[in-house]
Write an enzyme that holds these catalytic residues in place. Structure first.
Site, PDB file in Angstrom:
ATOM      1  N   HIS A  63      13.245   6.930  -7.117  1.00 26.98           N
ATOM      2  CA  HIS A  63      12.671   6.836  -8.461  1.00 26.98           C
ATOM      3  C   HIS A  63      11.993   8.154  -8.806  1.00 26.98           C
ATOM      4  O   HIS A  63      11.937   9.067  -7.980  1.00 26.98           O
ATOM      5  CB  HIS A  63      11.718   5.646  -8.581  1.00 26.98           C
ATOM      6  CG  HIS A  63      10.486   5.729  -7.736  1.00 26.98           C
ATOM      7  ND1 HIS A  63      10.514   5.714  -6.359  1.00 26.98           N
ATOM      8  CD2 HIS A  63       9.161   5.817  -8.075  1.00 26.98           C
ATOM      9  CE1 HIS A  63       9.280   5.783  -5.891  1.00 26.98           C
ATOM     10  NE2 HIS A  63       8.448   5.856  -6.910  1.00 26.98           N
ATOM     11  N   HIS A  65       8.851   9.109  -9.598  1.00 29.70           N
ATOM     12  CA  HIS A  65       7.457   9.466  -9.356  1.00 29.70           C
ATOM     13  C   HIS A  65       7.425  10.734  -8.497  1.00 29.70           C
ATOM     14  O   HIS A  65       8.288  10.945  -7.634  1.00 29.70           O
ATOM     15  CB  HIS A  65       6.716   8.325  -8.672  1.00 29.70           C
ATOM     16  CG  HIS A  65       6.247   7.274  -9.640  1.00 29.70           C
ATOM     17  ND1 HIS A  65       5.875   6.014  -9.248  1.00 29.70           N
ATOM     18  CD2 HIS A  65       6.083   7.310 -10.995  1.00 29.70           C
ATOM     19  CE1 HIS A  65       5.504   5.313 -10.320  1.00 29.70           C
ATOM     20  NE2 HIS A  65       5.624   6.074 -11.376  1.00 29.70           N
ATOM     21  N   ASP A  67       5.803  11.835  -5.972  1.00 27.68           N
ATOM     22  CA  ASP A  67       5.747  11.809  -4.513  1.00 27.68           C
ATOM     23  C   ASP A  67       7.086  11.436  -3.883  1.00 27.68           C
ATOM     24  O   ASP A  67       7.174  11.268  -2.657  1.00 27.68           O
ATOM     25  CB  ASP A  67       4.647  10.861  -4.031  1.00 27.68           C
ATOM     26  CG  ASP A  67       4.803   9.439  -4.540  1.00 27.68           C
ATOM     27  OD1 ASP A  67       5.220   9.258  -5.697  1.00 27.68           O
ATOM     28  OD2 ASP A  67       4.487   8.498  -3.783  1.00 27.68           O
ATOM     29  N   HIS A  68       8.140  11.349  -4.698  1.00 30.57           N
ATOM     30  CA  HIS A  68       9.488  11.107  -4.192  1.00 30.57           C
ATOM     31  C   HIS A  68      10.485  12.140  -4.707  1.00 30.57           C
ATOM     32  O   HIS A  68      11.634  12.143  -4.274  1.00 30.57           O
ATOM     33  CB  HIS A  68       9.966   9.705  -4.601  1.00 30.57           C
ATOM     34  CG  HIS A  68       9.144   8.605  -4.016  1.00 30.57           C
ATOM     35  ND1 HIS A  68       9.560   7.835  -2.947  1.00 30.57           N
ATOM     36  CD2 HIS A  68       7.898   8.159  -4.333  1.00 30.57           C
ATOM     37  CE1 HIS A  68       8.620   6.951  -2.642  1.00 30.57           C
ATOM     38  NE2 HIS A  68       7.609   7.138  -3.462  1.00 30.57           N
ATOM     39  N   HIS A 143       9.133  -1.965  -8.910  1.00 37.99           N
ATOM     40  CA  HIS A 143       7.999  -1.073  -9.000  1.00 37.99           C
ATOM     41  C   HIS A 143       7.554  -0.982 -10.460  1.00 37.99           C
ATOM     42  O   HIS A 143       8.039  -1.728 -11.323  1.00 37.99           O
ATOM     43  CB  HIS A 143       8.410   0.297  -8.440  1.00 37.99           C
ATOM     44  CG  HIS A 143       7.286   1.242  -8.188  1.00 37.99           C
ATOM     45  ND1 HIS A 143       6.060   0.853  -7.695  1.00 37.99           N
ATOM     46  CD2 HIS A 143       7.210   2.596  -8.357  1.00 37.99           C
ATOM     47  CE1 HIS A 143       5.280   1.907  -7.581  1.00 37.99           C
ATOM     48  NE2 HIS A 143       5.948   2.975  -7.976  1.00 37.99           N
ATOM     49  N   ASP A 213       9.133   2.195  -2.962  1.00 38.91           N
ATOM     50  CA  ASP A 213       8.055   1.541  -3.708  1.00 38.91           C
ATOM     51  C   ASP A 213       8.539   0.228  -4.321  1.00 38.91           C
ATOM     52  O   ASP A 213       9.426   0.238  -5.185  1.00 38.91           O
ATOM     53  CB  ASP A 213       7.562   2.467  -4.819  1.00 38.91           C
ATOM     54  CG  ASP A 213       6.977   3.753  -4.269  1.00 38.91           C
ATOM     55  OD1 ASP A 213       7.375   4.154  -3.165  1.00 38.91           O
ATOM     56  OD2 ASP A 213       6.141   4.360  -4.950  1.00 38.91           O
ATOM     57  N   HIS A 271       5.010   4.687   3.772  1.00 39.08           N
ATOM     58  CA  HIS A 271       4.432   4.827   2.438  1.00 39.08           C
ATOM     59  C   HIS A 271       2.974   4.365   2.430  1.00 39.08           C
ATOM     60  O   HIS A 271       2.539   3.611   1.562  1.00 39.08           O
ATOM     61  CB  HIS A 271       5.253   4.049   1.396  1.00 39.08           C
ATOM     62  CG  HIS A 271       4.997   4.503  -0.017  1.00 39.08           C
ATOM     63  ND1 HIS A 271       4.051   3.922  -0.823  1.00 39.08           N
ATOM     64  CD2 HIS A 271       5.559   5.492  -0.763  1.00 39.08           C
ATOM     65  CE1 HIS A 271       4.048   4.510  -2.002  1.00 39.08           C
ATOM     66  NE2 HIS A 271       4.962   5.479  -1.987  1.00 39.08           N
TER      67      HIS A 271
END
Length: 306
Positions: A63, A65, A67-68, A143, A213, A271
């Protein structure tokens, strides 16, 4: 040596800490190196654990976000700097492909490799990669934004040749592939040797699922049913369970429930929230729900599937 394995490059959540990097993993299958998510610091971790930029063929993004995703422009730029050739395919949503194209056109317009995109529809994901031996399927996660997990699964393998039997019955070398595909062997004197006498059962096909997530949802268990190794987010422990669902995340205990419902072979947790100070406590909570092996991920952990 294992030809199908996973290396954890980062297993923290949104805020990098001195304990963990944010999300990234490397999946190696034979000579193919694939990344799953690509947070900040991914290229540093690849160097740390001896993973070659030149071998990266596919990058699967769960996805959009940061942090990915935010490590991806830097990694692709470094690959160009290192004169990596061939092609790299990024599997992501249409919005992610658009963002990345614009960034690369600004910072890294000239590349010796071909950058390709496989556009995933998060409302209707499915098979996103396939070759003769391996299939990768995307499936929905739950998520706050569109998100998918990935299931890496070997295709059914062919049986093994029983070498002693093949030699005894005089099977020529050029017949071996046909026998692996199920053919019987007809000797020069007309006698038929059944395939079952010339082969032994195939090795089991192995599978790995990545669930980044996601809030607890039994549909995730359906998507990863029977998987050999399940990586499932465990952002919180029991002490912060109240934060999980509103933020689109799971607790370690909920990860254990998913693994149990899915009949997974083993469970790997990751995570972690920046508030987590004892990952083994999370593993203990998951183990109260899941009877199989539970591993708390750490950077550098290598999981061998074969």
């Amino acid at each position: 040596m294992s030809y199908f394995n996973v290396t954890i490059l980062g297993c923290g959540s949104a805020t990098p800490t001195l304990r963990h990097f944010p999300s990234a993993q490397a999946v190696r299958y034979h000579n193919r190196l694939m990344l799953v998510d690509c947070a900040e610091g991914t290229q540093l971790q690849m160097r740390r654990y001896g993973l070659s930029f030149a071998k990266v063929s596919d990058i699967f993004i769960s996805h959009l976000h940061g942090d990915h995703f935010l490590g991806l422009p830097g990694l692709l730029s470094t690959m160009a700097l290192h004169e990596v050739e061939g092609s790299v395919t990024v599997h992501t949503f249409a919005e992610g492909a658009d963002i990345l194209r614009k960034l690369m056109n600004v910072f890294c317009r000239e590349r010796p490799y071909t950058l390709e995109f496989d556009i995933i529809d998060p409302s209707n994901p499915g098979i996103v990669y396939e070759d003769n031996n391996l299939q990768v399927r995307a499936f929905p996660l739950y998520h706050r934004v569109p998100c998918v997990g990935y299931r890496f699964e070997e295709k059914p393998k062919r049986p093994h040749i029983n070498g002693e039997a093949a030699k005894f019955f005089g099977v020529p070398h050029y017949m071996m592939d046909a026998i692996k595909d199920g053919a019987d062997f007809e000797r020069p004197d007309g006698i038929i040797i059944a395939n079952s006498r010339l082969t032994t059962p195939a090795s089991p096909a192995k599978s790995y699922a990545y669930c980044s997530d996601t809030a607890f949802d039994t549909r995730v268990a359906d998507a990863v049913r029977g998987v050999d190794v399940l990586y499932h987010e465990a952002t919180y422990g029991d002490d912060r369970a109240f934060n999980a669902a509103p933020r689109g995340h799971s607790t370690a205990r909920e990860a254990g429930r998913i693994a149990s419902l899915a009949g997974a072979g083993s469970l790997v947790l990751g995570h972690y929230s920046k508030t987590v100070e004892n990952e083994e406590l999370l593993a203990a909570q998951a183990a109260e729900e899941f009877s199989g092996p539970v591993i708390a991920a750490r950077e550098g952990l290598q999981i061998d599937l074969i």
